[in-house]
Scaffold this active site. Structure first.
Site, PDB file in Angstrom:
ATOM      1  N   ASN A   7       0.868  -1.177   0.000  1.00 13.10           N
ATOM      2  CA  ASN A   7       0.000   0.000   0.000  1.00 13.10           C
ATOM      3  C   ASN A   7       0.904   1.225   0.000  1.00 13.10           C
ATOM      4  O   ASN A   7       1.541   1.533   1.003  1.00 13.10           O
ATOM      5  CB  ASN A   7      -0.874  -0.046   1.264  1.00 13.10           C
ATOM      6  CG  ASN A   7      -1.861   1.104   1.326  1.00 13.10           C
ATOM      7  OD1 ASN A   7      -1.919   1.940   0.419  1.00 13.10           O
ATOM      8  ND2 ASN A   7      -2.624   1.161   2.401  1.00 13.10           N
ATOM      9  N   ARG A  93      -2.811  -2.315  -3.128  1.00 12.41           N
ATOM     10  CA  ARG A  93      -4.056  -1.633  -2.802  1.00 12.41           C
ATOM     11  C   ARG A  93      -4.151  -0.378  -3.671  1.00 12.41           C
ATOM     12  O   ARG A  93      -3.214   0.421  -3.715  1.00 12.41           O
ATOM     13  CB  ARG A  93      -4.051  -1.232  -1.329  1.00 12.41           C
ATOM     14  CG  ARG A  93      -5.307  -0.522  -0.961  1.00 12.41           C
ATOM     15  CD  ARG A  93      -5.362  -0.164   0.482  1.00 12.41           C
ATOM     16  NE  ARG A  93      -6.605   0.552   0.716  1.00 12.41           N
ATOM     17  CZ  ARG A  93      -6.886   1.176   1.827  1.00 12.41           C
ATOM     18  NH1 ARG A  93      -6.027   1.171   2.821  1.00 12.41           N
ATOM     19  NH2 ARG A  93      -8.036   1.807   1.956  1.00 12.41           N
ATOM     20  N   HIS A 182     -13.552   1.660   1.209  1.00 13.49           N
ATOM     21  CA  HIS A 182     -13.421   0.631   2.263  1.00 13.49           C
ATOM     22  C   HIS A 182     -13.985  -0.708   1.774  1.00 13.49           C
ATOM     23  O   HIS A 182     -14.381  -1.552   2.583  1.00 13.49           O
ATOM     24  CB  HIS A 182     -14.201   0.999   3.547  1.00 13.49           C
ATOM     25  CG  HIS A 182     -13.625   2.129   4.330  1.00 13.49           C
ATOM     26  ND1 HIS A 182     -14.408   3.022   5.019  1.00 13.49           N
ATOM     27  CD2 HIS A 182     -12.344   2.491   4.567  1.00 13.49           C
ATOM     28  CE1 HIS A 182     -13.643   3.904   5.638  1.00 13.49           C
ATOM     29  NE2 HIS A 182     -12.383   3.605   5.373  1.00 13.49           N
ATOM     30  N   ARG A 243     -13.186  14.258   8.725  1.00 13.64           N
ATOM     31  CA  ARG A 243     -14.058  14.577   7.583  1.00 13.64           C
ATOM     32  C   ARG A 243     -15.489  14.780   8.060  1.00 13.64           C
ATOM     33  O   ARG A 243     -15.958  14.063   8.937  1.00 13.64           O
ATOM     34  CB  ARG A 243     -14.048  13.438   6.551  1.00 13.64           C
ATOM     35  CG  ARG A 243     -12.713  13.203   5.906  1.00 13.64           C
ATOM     36  CD  ARG A 243     -12.871  12.202   4.756  1.00 13.64           C
ATOM     37  NE  ARG A 243     -11.591  11.604   4.441  1.00 13.64           N
ATOM     38  CZ  ARG A 243     -11.344  10.297   4.450  1.00 13.64           C
ATOM     39  NH1 ARG A 243     -12.310   9.438   4.721  1.00 13.64           N
ATOM     40  NH2 ARG A 243     -10.148   9.842   4.169  1.00 13.64           N
ATOM     41  N   GLU A 386      -7.761  -6.154   6.126  1.00 13.41           N
ATOM     42  CA  GLU A 386      -7.762  -5.817   4.703  1.00 13.41           C
ATOM     43  C   GLU A 386      -6.570  -6.443   3.977  1.00 13.41           C
ATOM     44  O   GLU A 386      -6.680  -6.855   2.823  1.00 13.41           O
ATOM     45  CB  GLU A 386      -7.771  -4.299   4.532  1.00 13.41           C
ATOM     46  CG  GLU A 386      -9.108  -3.710   4.957  1.00 13.41           C
ATOM     47  CD  GLU A 386      -9.061  -2.209   5.195  1.00 13.41           C
ATOM     48  OE1 GLU A 386      -9.374  -1.470   4.268  1.00 13.41           O
ATOM     49  OE2 GLU A 386      -8.715  -1.781   6.320  1.00 13.41           O
TER      50      GLU A 386
END
Ligand code: ADP
Length: 417
Positions: A7, A93, A182, A243, A386
């Site tokens: 990633n 990813r 996600h 956010r 993940e």
């Protein structure tokens, strides 16, 4: 054989190495400050007894290519990957797959070009992911590499869920629509939840709640995502660490008129100065819970807003799913904060949702069931992984995935941005 999961961030490479065939994580590391005066590599290596040793190495690294060299050297010295021939594949990813990628995809030149064309949709993330892919293809020549997209799981959303009610040309010309993110986590916890319930993923309806620094909800019908809270970007939906999640779009114009803020300032403000941080000055939920316990009203308000928004999404997704087998909590907050789970579920008894306080406080292992006995909707806490999901998807994509089996990218309806 081994699989590496990669990633790439703007100056970092996060990676994990898995051993096949059981996909056991053998090492996890982070290369930081690439391009800076001194880069650092931290690696945790699994010992035979299941404990981990952490080692830290320093070196100057000019770019991702240097970073991959360093990663390969350290893994060779630590006897995790003896040499490149031990690598079955590498999974990358990638944040945004647009409408082009519905599945993990073996990377070739065409795929690299397509990810490049999607940069306007994810200008903060796809460029780093892409640079990492390009450098890894040069460093690990001949080793199959697979792109796994955060958006892919949500490509099953029906048109009435993914379209915004904006001029249709925005979609036609610029692909403005809901994509959702996600996806790797929502897919993983959906499957784990189904497995725990002893059912096939195709036979369960779930509301999955990934609550970490970023947060999103998904309505999963018979194993497929049919709605999700994040949109064109990860800014929409639930309240997050920094956010805002859902707001009235007119706030943009109002604030620009009132303060003279530029659209760039506004974008930064909504992404990095809003959410929990905007309300109470903190974005770490552990600290916010501590502060609320000390009587800090803003921290209490931030928790209230966070939980209320999740509750509204549960109600909405209950309505669209019709019947729900389980609510699934995951992510750093979802897995660890019993107080948040309790607050989210409080008052939902009329939907058949009620938490058992003792079970909620003591969540063991990778999947736990925390609803009260006799309530129709299960409430599960599922530890997400993940990287493990990406490793498995990488293996499956390589095993099934001759590029010829994909729809040619050229046929797909991507427009110039
Ligand atoms: P990311 O989205 O960066 O992967 P994580 O999934 O690791 O984030 O979640 C980070 C969030 O989880 C932080 O807000 C952190 O405070 C919260 N968190 C982690 N452990 C706990 C805990 N025990 N109680 C409450 N919140 C926690």
């Amino acid at each position: 054989m081994k699989v590496a999961v990669i990633n790439c961030g703007s100056s970092s490479i996060k990676y994990e190495v898995f051993g096949l065939p059981d996909c056991l994580m053998l090492a996890a590391g982070l290369v930081e400050n690439i391009g800076g005066s001194e880069s650092r590599l931290r690696q945790r290596k699994r010992n035979a007894d299941g404990t981990f040793d952490e080692l830290v190495y320093s070196k100057r690294l000019a770019d991702y290519r240097d970073g991959f060299d360093f990663m390969a050297d350290v893994n060779r010295e630590d006897r995790i990957i003896k040499d490149d021939s031990e690598l079955f594949g590498i999974g990358h990813r990638v944040v945004h797959g647009g409408e082009l990628f519905r599945e993990p995809t073996v990377i070739d030149d065409e795929v690299v070009d397509a990810i490049e064309r999607l940069v306007p949709l994810a200008p903060l993330h796809n460029p780093s992911n892409l640079l990492g892919i390009k450098a890894a293809r040069i460093r690990f020549v001949g080793i199959p590499q697979v792109a796994i997209f955060d958006t892919a799981f949500h490509q099953t959303l029906p048109p009435h869920a993914f379209h915004y009610a904006t001029p249709y040309e925005w979609y036609d010309a610029h692909r403005v629509r809901r994509y959702g993110f996600h996806g790797t986590s929502h897919r993983y916890v959906s499957r784990e939840a189904a497995r725990y319930l002893g059912k096939a993923p195709e036979s369960v309806n779930l509301i999955t709640l990934h609550l970490g620094n970023g947060a999103s909800a998904a309505a999963v019908q018979r194993g497929s995502s049919i709605d999700t809270s994040m949109g064109l970007t990860p800014l929409e939906g639930l309240v997050m660490g920094t956010r805002s999640g859902d707001i009235d779009p007119a706030i943009h114009f109002f604030m620009m008129r009132q303060t003279g803020m530029s659209s760039n300032d506004l974008e930064k403000s909504l992404n990095s100065q809003s959410g929990l941080k905007g309300i109470c000055g903190l974005n770490d939920m552990r600290k916010i819970i501590d502060q609320a316990g000390l009587g800090n009203d803003r921290a209490e308000l931030a928790i209230d807003i966070f939980c209320y928004r999740i509750k509204k999404y549960i109600g909405a997704y209950f309505a669209v799913l019709g019947s729900v087998d389980a609510i699934v909590f995951t992510g750093g907050i979802g897995e660890n904060a019993g107080m948040i789970r309790e607050r989210v579920c409080r008052g939902l008894e009329h939907l058949g949702i009620a938490i058992d306080n003792a079970r909620n406080e003591a969540v063991p292992g990778s999947v736990a069931e925390i609803q009260k006995d006799g309530t129709p909707v299960k409430v599960l806490v599922v530890r997400t992984d993940e990287e493990q999901e990406i490793a498995q998807q990488t293996v499956h994509a390589i095993e099934r995935g001759k590029p010829a089996q994909r729809r040619p990218v050229a046929e797909l309806p991507v427009r110039s941005q």
